[in-house]
Scaffold this motif. Structure first.
Motif, PDB file in Angstrom:
ATOM      1  N   LEU A 150      -9.487  20.885  -6.612  1.00 56.18           N
ATOM      2  CA  LEU A 150     -10.742  20.171  -6.840  1.00 56.18           C
ATOM      3  C   LEU A 150     -10.488  18.689  -7.110  1.00 56.18           C
ATOM      4  N   SER A 151      -9.514  18.386  -7.958  1.00 50.69           N
ATOM      5  CA  SER A 151      -9.205  16.978  -8.232  1.00 50.69           C
ATOM      6  C   SER A 151      -8.648  16.294  -6.985  1.00 50.69           C
ATOM      7  N   LEU A 152      -7.890  17.023  -6.199  1.00 48.67           N
ATOM      8  CA  LEU A 152      -7.366  16.475  -4.944  1.00 48.67           C
ATOM      9  C   LEU A 152      -8.510  16.181  -3.972  1.00 48.67           C
ATOM     10  N   LEU A 153      -9.439  17.105  -3.855  1.00 48.17           N
ATOM     11  CA  LEU A 153     -10.599  16.915  -2.981  1.00 48.17           C
ATOM     12  C   LEU A 153     -11.414  15.697  -3.415  1.00 48.17           C
ATOM     13  N   ILE A 154     -11.627  15.553  -4.701  1.00 50.96           N
ATOM     14  CA  ILE A 154     -12.377  14.404  -5.222  1.00 50.96           C
ATOM     15  C   ILE A 154     -11.627  13.102  -4.947  1.00 50.96           C
ATOM     16  N   ALA A 155     -10.317  13.083  -5.211  1.00 55.90           N
ATOM     17  CA  ALA A 155      -9.522  11.868  -5.013  1.00 55.90           C
ATOM     18  C   ALA A 155      -9.524  11.437  -3.547  1.00 55.90           C
ATOM     19  N   VAL A 156      -9.323  12.378  -2.646  1.00 55.80           N
ATOM     20  CA  VAL A 156      -9.281  12.056  -1.221  1.00 55.80           C
ATOM     21  C   VAL A 156     -10.655  11.604  -0.728  1.00 55.80           C
ATOM     22  N   GLY A 215       0.815  -1.211   0.000  1.00 60.87           N
ATOM     23  CA  GLY A 215       0.000   0.000   0.000  1.00 60.87           C
ATOM     24  C   GLY A 215       0.846   1.257   0.000  1.00 60.87           C
ATOM     25  N   CYS A 216       1.974   1.227   0.688  1.00 59.97           N
ATOM     26  CA  CYS A 216       2.892   2.374   0.685  1.00 59.97           C
ATOM     27  C   CYS A 216       3.817   2.362  -0.529  1.00 59.97           C
ATOM     28  N   ALA A 217       4.253   1.174  -0.963  1.00 60.50           N
ATOM     29  CA  ALA A 217       5.268   1.070  -2.009  1.00 60.50           C
ATOM     30  C   ALA A 217       4.724   1.198  -3.429  1.00 60.50           C
ATOM     31  N   LEU A 218       3.567   0.604  -3.719  1.00 64.93           N
ATOM     32  CA  LEU A 218       3.072   0.593  -5.101  1.00 64.93           C
ATOM     33  C   LEU A 218       2.875   1.986  -5.701  1.00 64.93           C
ATOM     34  N   PRO A 219       2.281   2.951  -4.998  1.00 64.99           N
ATOM     35  CA  PRO A 219       2.182   4.285  -5.606  1.00 64.99           C
ATOM     36  C   PRO A 219       3.547   4.896  -5.938  1.00 64.99           C
ATOM     37  N   ILE A 220       4.535   4.596  -5.121  1.00 63.54           N
ATOM     38  CA  ILE A 220       5.886   5.113  -5.382  1.00 63.54           C
ATOM     39  C   ILE A 220       6.481   4.407  -6.598  1.00 63.54           C
ATOM     40  N   TRP A 221       6.342   3.096  -6.637  1.00 63.33           N
ATOM     41  CA  TRP A 221       6.886   2.331  -7.762  1.00 63.33           C
ATOM     42  C   TRP A 221       6.168   2.674  -9.062  1.00 63.33           C
ATOM     43  N   MET A 222       4.866   2.925  -8.985  1.00 65.70           N
ATOM     44  CA  MET A 222       4.089   3.182 -10.203  1.00 65.70           C
ATOM     45  C   MET A 222       4.311   4.582 -10.761  1.00 65.70           C
ATOM     46  N   ALA A 234      -3.697  -2.422   0.480  1.00 63.48           N
ATOM     47  CA  ALA A 234      -3.022  -1.959  -0.727  1.00 63.48           C
ATOM     48  C   ALA A 234      -4.004  -1.381  -1.736  1.00 63.48           C
ATOM     49  N   PHE A 235      -5.274  -1.714  -1.637  1.00 64.14           N
ATOM     50  CA  PHE A 235      -6.256  -1.309  -2.631  1.00 64.14           C
ATOM     51  C   PHE A 235      -6.568   0.187  -2.585  1.00 64.14           C
ATOM     52  N   ILE A 236      -6.803   0.745  -1.417  1.00 64.98           N
ATOM     53  CA  ILE A 236      -7.229   2.144  -1.290  1.00 64.98           C
ATOM     54  C   ILE A 236      -6.130   3.111  -1.752  1.00 64.98           C
ATOM     55  N   PRO A 237      -4.854   2.920  -1.371  1.00 62.53           N
ATOM     56  CA  PRO A 237      -3.831   3.816  -1.920  1.00 62.53           C
ATOM     57  C   PRO A 237      -3.748   3.770  -3.439  1.00 62.53           C
ATOM     58  N   LEU A 238      -4.021   2.608  -4.043  1.00 65.74           N
ATOM     59  CA  LEU A 238      -3.996   2.523  -5.500  1.00 65.74           C
ATOM     60  C   LEU A 238      -5.150   3.307  -6.111  1.00 65.74           C
ATOM     61  N   VAL A 239      -6.311   3.279  -5.466  1.00 67.76           N
ATOM     62  CA  VAL A 239      -7.433   4.098  -5.937  1.00 67.76           C
ATOM     63  C   VAL A 239      -7.078   5.576  -5.812  1.00 67.76           C
ATOM     64  N   PHE A 240      -6.516   5.959  -4.679  1.00 66.25           N
ATOM     65  CA  PHE A 240      -6.111   7.346  -4.449  1.00 66.25           C
ATOM     66  C   PHE A 240      -5.076   7.759  -5.489  1.00 66.25           C
ATOM     67  N   LEU A 294       1.853  14.692  -5.845  1.00 67.97           N
ATOM     68  CA  LEU A 294       1.326  13.948  -4.702  1.00 67.97           C
ATOM     69  C   LEU A 294       1.118  12.468  -4.991  1.00 67.97           C
ATOM     70  N   ALA A 295       1.160  12.058  -6.256  1.00 63.27           N
ATOM     71  CA  ALA A 295       0.889  10.664  -6.609  1.00 63.27           C
ATOM     72  C   ALA A 295       1.779   9.674  -5.858  1.00 63.27           C
ATOM     73  N   PRO A 296       3.088   9.874  -5.746  1.00 65.99           N
ATOM     74  CA  PRO A 296       3.899   8.902  -5.010  1.00 65.99           C
ATOM     75  C   PRO A 296       3.555   8.846  -3.518  1.00 65.99           C
ATOM     76  N   PHE A 297       2.957   9.897  -2.993  1.00 63.64           N
ATOM     77  CA  PHE A 297       2.639   9.976  -1.576  1.00 63.64           C
ATOM     78  C   PHE A 297       1.290   9.341  -1.232  1.00 63.64           C
ATOM     79  N   ALA A 298       0.568   8.832  -2.221  1.00 62.57           N
ATOM     80  CA  ALA A 298      -0.802   8.336  -1.999  1.00 62.57           C
ATOM     81  C   ALA A 298      -0.868   7.270  -0.911  1.00 62.57           C
ATOM     82  N   GLY A 299       0.035   6.322  -0.922  1.00 59.16           N
ATOM     83  CA  GLY A 299       0.010   5.259   0.079  1.00 59.16           C
ATOM     84  C   GLY A 299       0.344   5.751   1.469  1.00 59.16           C
ATOM     85  N   ILE A 300       1.384   6.562   1.553  1.00 62.54           N
ATOM     86  CA  ILE A 300       1.797   7.080   2.854  1.00 62.54           C
ATOM     87  C   ILE A 300       0.707   7.969   3.445  1.00 62.54           C
TER      88      ILE A 300
END
Length: 191
Positions: A157-163, A72-79, A179-185, A88-94
């Protein structure tokens, strides 16, 4: 704890953090193989130790909690291939696991009254706290990233929607792996 460990590394040494996550994943895989196959002399010891950290998602055969938190923490960074126009995309999991889940759990446990379902443990107050805390963290993190030279093009606005969507999805899908929710974020941040 994850925020204090991973956030500075992601800002200042993202390549080293990539390597560290890979080594940790390999270590978890080796320990899980030793545990499942009861490899002598460590198999039983590793099994007893890791059983202390299981939750409802783990089966008798496989313990996946540690994998899902790590991924959940690593996949957004790797992707995300480094820092792109969505900083902010790499920070999604954290952000979602380290801040959002933590605040949702603390506030929901202490102040939660309105449950999302009659049988579930998730509360509206906890969800609101998780969403608010991630937005607050983003409002601190984005100017910090701007001072270190990263491009700021994130629209609020996109940040508000994503969160909000990822927070509501987490409340609704309590049985899914971490791991699923950080990937959606992450996916919503990259739109």
């Amino acid at each position: 704890m994850a925020v204090l460990m991973f956030l500075p590394a992601l800002i200042f040494q993202p390549k080293f953090l990539d390597l560290a996550f890979g080594v940790a994943l390999a270590g978890f895989l080796v320990l899980e193989i030793i545990r499942v196959w009861r490899v002598w002399p460590l198999g039983q010891l590793v099994h007893q130790f890791m059983n202390a950290f299981t939750d409802h998602r783990d089966s008798d055969l496989l313990i996946v909690s540690h994998f899902s938190l790590l991924l959940g923490c690593a996949l957004p960074i790797w992707m995300s291939s480094g820092f792109n126009d969505r900083p902010l995309a790499p920070f999604a999991g954290i952000l979602s696991l380290g801040i959002g889940d933590t605040m949702a759990s603390m506030v929901g446990h202490k102040y939660g009254v309105l449950r999302w379902s009659k049988t579930g443990k998730k509360t509206v107050e906890g969800t609101a706290a998780g969403i608010t805390s991630v937005l607050a963290a983003c409002s601190v993190l984005l100017p910090l990233l701007a001072t270190t030279g990263y491009i700021f093009t994130q629209h609020w606005l996109s940040l508000l929607i994503a969160v909000t969507v990822s927070g509501l999805l987490e409340a609704y899908t309590a049985q899914l792996d971490n791991a699923f929710i950080p990937l959606v974020f992450y996916s919503l941040l990259c739109l």
